[in-house]
Design a protein around this motif. Sequence first.
Motif, PDB file in Angstrom:
ATOM      1  N   ARG B 131       0.831  -1.211   0.000  1.00 26.36           N
ATOM      2  CA  ARG B 131       0.000   0.000   0.000  1.00 26.36           C
ATOM      3  C   ARG B 131       0.866   1.261   0.000  1.00 26.36           C
ATOM      4  O   ARG B 131       0.551   2.238  -0.673  1.00 26.36           O
ATOM      5  CB  ARG B 131      -0.915   0.001   1.234  1.00 26.36           C
ATOM      6  CG  ARG B 131      -2.211  -0.824   1.230  1.00 26.36           C
ATOM      7  CD  ARG B 131      -2.493  -1.575   0.067  1.00 26.36           C
ATOM      8  NE  ARG B 131      -3.753  -2.189  -0.102  1.00 26.36           N
ATOM      9  CZ  ARG B 131      -4.873  -1.614  -0.548  1.00 26.36           C
ATOM     10  NH1 ARG B 131      -4.933  -0.320  -0.771  1.00 26.36           N
ATOM     11  NH2 ARG B 131      -5.929  -2.344  -0.786  1.00 26.36           N
ATOM     12  N   SER B 135       1.040   4.131  -2.938  1.00 22.96           N
ATOM     13  CA  SER B 135       0.836   5.539  -2.584  1.00 22.96           C
ATOM     14  C   SER B 135       2.000   6.413  -3.042  1.00 22.96           C
ATOM     15  O   SER B 135       1.814   7.588  -3.333  1.00 22.96           O
ATOM     16  CB  SER B 135       0.696   5.684  -1.064  1.00 22.96           C
ATOM     17  OG  SER B 135      -0.375   4.913  -0.609  1.00 22.96           O
ATOM     18  N   ILE B 230       4.550  10.383   2.430  1.00 21.50           N
ATOM     19  CA  ILE B 230       4.039  10.033   1.095  1.00 21.50           C
ATOM     20  C   ILE B 230       4.274  11.171   0.105  1.00 21.50           C
ATOM     21  O   ILE B 230       4.783  10.950  -1.006  1.00 21.50           O
ATOM     22  CB  ILE B 230       2.559   9.624   1.167  1.00 21.50           C
ATOM     23  CG1 ILE B 230       2.434   8.307   1.954  1.00 21.50           C
ATOM     24  CG2 ILE B 230       1.959   9.471  -0.237  1.00 21.50           C
ATOM     25  CD1 ILE B 230       1.007   7.874   2.240  1.00 21.50           C
ATOM     26  N   ALA B 238       2.972  10.917  -5.984  1.00 22.70           N
ATOM     27  CA  ALA B 238       2.364  10.597  -4.682  1.00 22.70           C
ATOM     28  C   ALA B 238       0.847  10.494  -4.814  1.00 22.70           C
ATOM     29  O   ALA B 238       0.216  11.344  -5.443  1.00 22.70           O
ATOM     30  CB  ALA B 238       2.725  11.676  -3.664  1.00 22.70           C
ATOM     31  N   ALA B 239       0.289   9.433  -4.237  1.00 24.02           N
ATOM     32  CA  ALA B 239      -1.155   9.201  -4.355  1.00 24.02           C
ATOM     33  C   ALA B 239      -1.672   8.633  -3.028  1.00 24.02           C
ATOM     34  O   ALA B 239      -2.011   7.461  -2.931  1.00 24.02           O
ATOM     35  CB  ALA B 239      -1.428   8.243  -5.509  1.00 24.02           C
ATOM     36  N   PRO B 240      -1.730   9.497  -1.999  1.00 24.46           N
ATOM     37  CA  PRO B 240      -2.144   8.995  -0.680  1.00 24.46           C
ATOM     38  C   PRO B 240      -3.532   8.361  -0.700  1.00 24.46           C
ATOM     39  O   PRO B 240      -3.828   7.525   0.163  1.00 24.46           O
ATOM     40  CB  PRO B 240      -2.103  10.250   0.210  1.00 24.46           C
ATOM     41  CG  PRO B 240      -2.031  11.419  -0.718  1.00 24.46           C
ATOM     42  CD  PRO B 240      -1.397  10.935  -1.982  1.00 24.46           C
ATOM     43  N   GLU B 241      -4.332   8.708  -1.685  1.00 22.66           N
ATOM     44  CA  GLU B 241      -5.683   8.135  -1.768  1.00 22.66           C
ATOM     45  C   GLU B 241      -5.664   6.645  -2.100  1.00 22.66           C
ATOM     46  O   GLU B 241      -6.689   5.968  -2.002  1.00 22.66           O
ATOM     47  CB  GLU B 241      -6.533   8.895  -2.788  1.00 22.66           C
ATOM     48  CG  GLU B 241      -6.126   8.727  -4.257  1.00 22.66           C
ATOM     49  CD  GLU B 241      -4.920   9.579  -4.676  1.00 22.66           C
ATOM     50  OE1 GLU B 241      -4.319  10.252  -3.808  1.00 22.66           O
ATOM     51  OE2 GLU B 241      -4.585   9.556  -5.883  1.00 22.66           O
ATOM     52  N   LYS B 242      -4.482   6.135  -2.494  1.00 19.62           N
ATOM     53  CA  LYS B 242      -4.389   4.692  -2.785  1.00 19.62           C
ATOM     54  C   LYS B 242      -3.993   3.874  -1.562  1.00 19.62           C
ATOM     55  O   LYS B 242      -3.871   2.649  -1.651  1.00 19.62           O
ATOM     56  CB  LYS B 242      -3.356   4.454  -3.895  1.00 19.62           C
ATOM     57  CG  LYS B 242      -3.789   5.039  -5.237  1.00 19.62           C
ATOM     58  CD  LYS B 242      -2.843   4.609  -6.346  1.00 19.62           C
ATOM     59  CE  LYS B 242      -3.293   5.225  -7.682  1.00 19.62           C
ATOM     60  NZ  LYS B 242      -2.260   5.096  -8.710  1.00 19.62           N
ATOM     61  N   LEU B 243      -3.782   4.521  -0.427  1.00 18.76           N
ATOM     62  CA  LEU B 243      -3.245   3.800   0.738  1.00 18.76           C
ATOM     63  C   LEU B 243      -4.243   2.791   1.317  1.00 18.76           C
ATOM     64  O   LEU B 243      -3.875   1.654   1.613  1.00 18.76           O
ATOM     65  CB  LEU B 243      -2.819   4.810   1.810  1.00 18.76           C
ATOM     66  CG  LEU B 243      -2.071   4.237   3.023  1.00 18.76           C
ATOM     67  CD1 LEU B 243      -0.732   3.620   2.614  1.00 18.76           C
ATOM     68  CD2 LEU B 243      -1.830   5.324   4.074  1.00 18.76           C
TER      69      LEU B 243
END
Lengths: 439, 439
Positions: B131, B135, B230, B238-243
């Motif tokens: 994950r 992210s 992240i 960076a894609a914190p919404e994918k965590l």
Amino acid sequence: MSLTLQLAEHIAASRPGAGALAAARLALTDYLACAIAGSRGSDFQRFKAAFLPGAGKGQTLVIGSAARVDPTTAALLNAYSGHALDYDDVHASMRGHPGTVLFPALLAARRGESAARVLEAFVVGLEVAGRLGLSLGPSHYERGFHATSTVGSGAAAAAVAWLRGLPPQDIAKALSLGATQGAGLRGQFGTEVKPFHAAMAARAGLEAVVMVEAGLSGSESLLDGPTGFIALMGFDSAAPEKLLPGWGAPWQIEAPGLIFKEFACCTATHCAAQAMLHLIAQHDPAADEVAAVTVTFPPGGDAALITGPAPETGVEGRFSVEYVLARALLDRRLSVAAFDETPVSAAALALAARVRRRWDQTAPRQSNDPKTRFAEVALTLTDGRCLKRRETAVRGLSDPSEKFLDATGQNHTLLAQIRSMQSVADFDRLLSLLASAEL
Amino acid sequence: MSLTLQLAEHIAASRPGAGALAAARLALTDYLACAIAGSRGSDFQRFKAAFLPGAGKGQTLVIGSAARVDPTTAALLNAYSGHALDYDDVHASMRGHPGTVLFPALLAARRGESAARVLEAFVVGLEVAGRLGLSLGPSHYERGFHATSTVGSGAAAAAVAWLRGLPPQDIAKALSLGATQGAGLRGQFGTEVKPFHAAMAARAGLEAVVMVEAGLSGSESLLDGPTGFIALMGFDSAAPEKLLPGWGAPWQIEAPGLIFKEFACCTATHCAAQAMLHLIAQHDPAADEVAAVTVTFPPGGDAALITGPAPETGVEGRFSVEYVLARALLDRRLSVAAFDETPVSAAALALAARVRRRWDQTAPRQSNDPKTRFAEVALTLTDGRCLKRRETAVRGLSDPSEKFLDATGQNHTLLAQIRSMQSVADFDRLLSLLASAEL
């Protein structure tokens, strides 16, 4: 020849002169003052409780403790205590705290070198720290890295490698093994993990040389090229061309030189604190007469100040310019106790809520060049008067001897030893004084 | 609630099922095969010589060694041996090697937990690694970070925290203390420092939990916001919404799943190696019949392959697709010995010089999505014929049992124990078999 190897050759050829050595002596005085005071805090006790049970056998001194342990554990502990109060030296080019990384690594790595040679190794390590900082440029710090550890790891490796007299190729390997361990995020500012970052770097530097001596190599060009340390960690401000020119002429310890902190809070608050204390001395405004405070920074000048106007404790308050100005107004000074683990008072919070930050967009962005730094504090009083003061340099202490005597309960013997020591025997005597003193 | 705390709550609530557990059992088989084989190399012996002298007292097993040491030193050594051959598992979302980080940290942290619980903790740690990798996106790796260590530090902290049954707030602190230690540059690929990166991460994860248990906290939101882990380490991808979305449904260990390597070289060479071995099996071209080789990747697909066509040793050759294809042509297979410390032969260098890399600019850039991966190998023979093969997935081993038996000299008892173990006593028996076996 790779940039990393060129740097290693510069390091190997370094012979610091008398002026640099005198500055290093002051730096050791400041480091020991901070480590002795820092070793008394509960955060250091908790850190020690985490690391002592796994320590190996050894004779390396832990400042402020009866424990004698393996060198790497000692480096961890002595770096943590040195940074625990956030009261230790600062260097603008590095944008971080060199003393609390380099001295613990050197103390742990020393195998009978003279006092003068340890101080010279500090000058060399600081040169590397400053040069790496200039090469990374401001983005490294602003985007979120804590340069004390990210830059400190490679610099500590260099200092230890120089102390041991390694040849250039081995120094390049040590730089490589140090830099590849460079980690630490500014998100930890205001917590008891910030001093752990200094500890990580001190250990990384020592272990880098231990690994080289055991026959590990790694890349001898880790700083170089598009995916190397400088390009990767410098983002859009990477400037590898700033690494070497002017090396040691003057030394980074001489210009821009170290700042020995007057206040136990983040350097980024110091110009503002100086301005506030100046206004208090000149105009004596009472705290309840102050309706509003505006503090102006250059763009990026408050990057380190990640705590807003409502810190929960003095430790968090180290990174809140609002709290620093409020405490200065309430106490008419900034004592070490203002930044301890005590919860912040309602009076300080109420006053901090009246402080506003702004950036002067016409000023150059704050960078690793100390000339870009300033803060202006403007007070609006309840009677409508406005008081204003601008400070353009962190003043710092020209000599941290008083700070040292305060931290040690007036141990003049120890201070005299630091001030005069030169030989192998002199350094051994320093260690025995540190071990025996009531610290 | 901060993203870091949300992640901590997901971790605390994780209960891996039977499918995930079966996959973790294969992963442990693969890790132990690699660590046992890796512990025999001279690089591991040098690494051990660097770290054993400072080790603390303890009973933690060092695989392939009679030494019993403190947990953190054991974590360092067992992670180094597991990655020494670069033959260990790979995960696409993480873009790195999870087994050799997570298992050594868990082995060192275990205080009597059951075999099943240790395997479950691995599943949880791998979920965090995958994950975090998603992210960060592809820029983290492509710009120069070695995700095995940068991502592995936080993932190992999570795995150990879950094993110990910490509550969510303490898991968040462990994540914070793990992630802030995340370092390691790809510039070390092809050197004996690459496995040290795995060691750094295993130690960082273990020490993170030790520090939390000693009462240190740190930021409980270190992954969050514009200067958090992240955003900082993910650069423009960076894609914190994918965590968090889809957590454990399925687990990352089930899809995309682990790859157990067939060849002891960088995963980025595997599709090309498979294609070459396929062409050899189908058409049997002699090495001296091959005039030219072209290997085509998606853009960024050869980022890891930092060694060019002229490696000095087989170790450097792990990161040279040119060398891998040359050795396959010369040997008609790719043995572990092709990637040892032996200098590369003139025949292999001459053949490697005939290999050209290119990117298919019409293909999507290679990312953490395994569907973006491919390699095409085209041979031009001296008689003018052209042979071509495209591979779109790293095949890997579906079961690493043969690899394990090869590494241990046919230790069927140990393998049967790994395959069946569930209880506390079962894991204790595994440790005693590992300690007593002729490894």
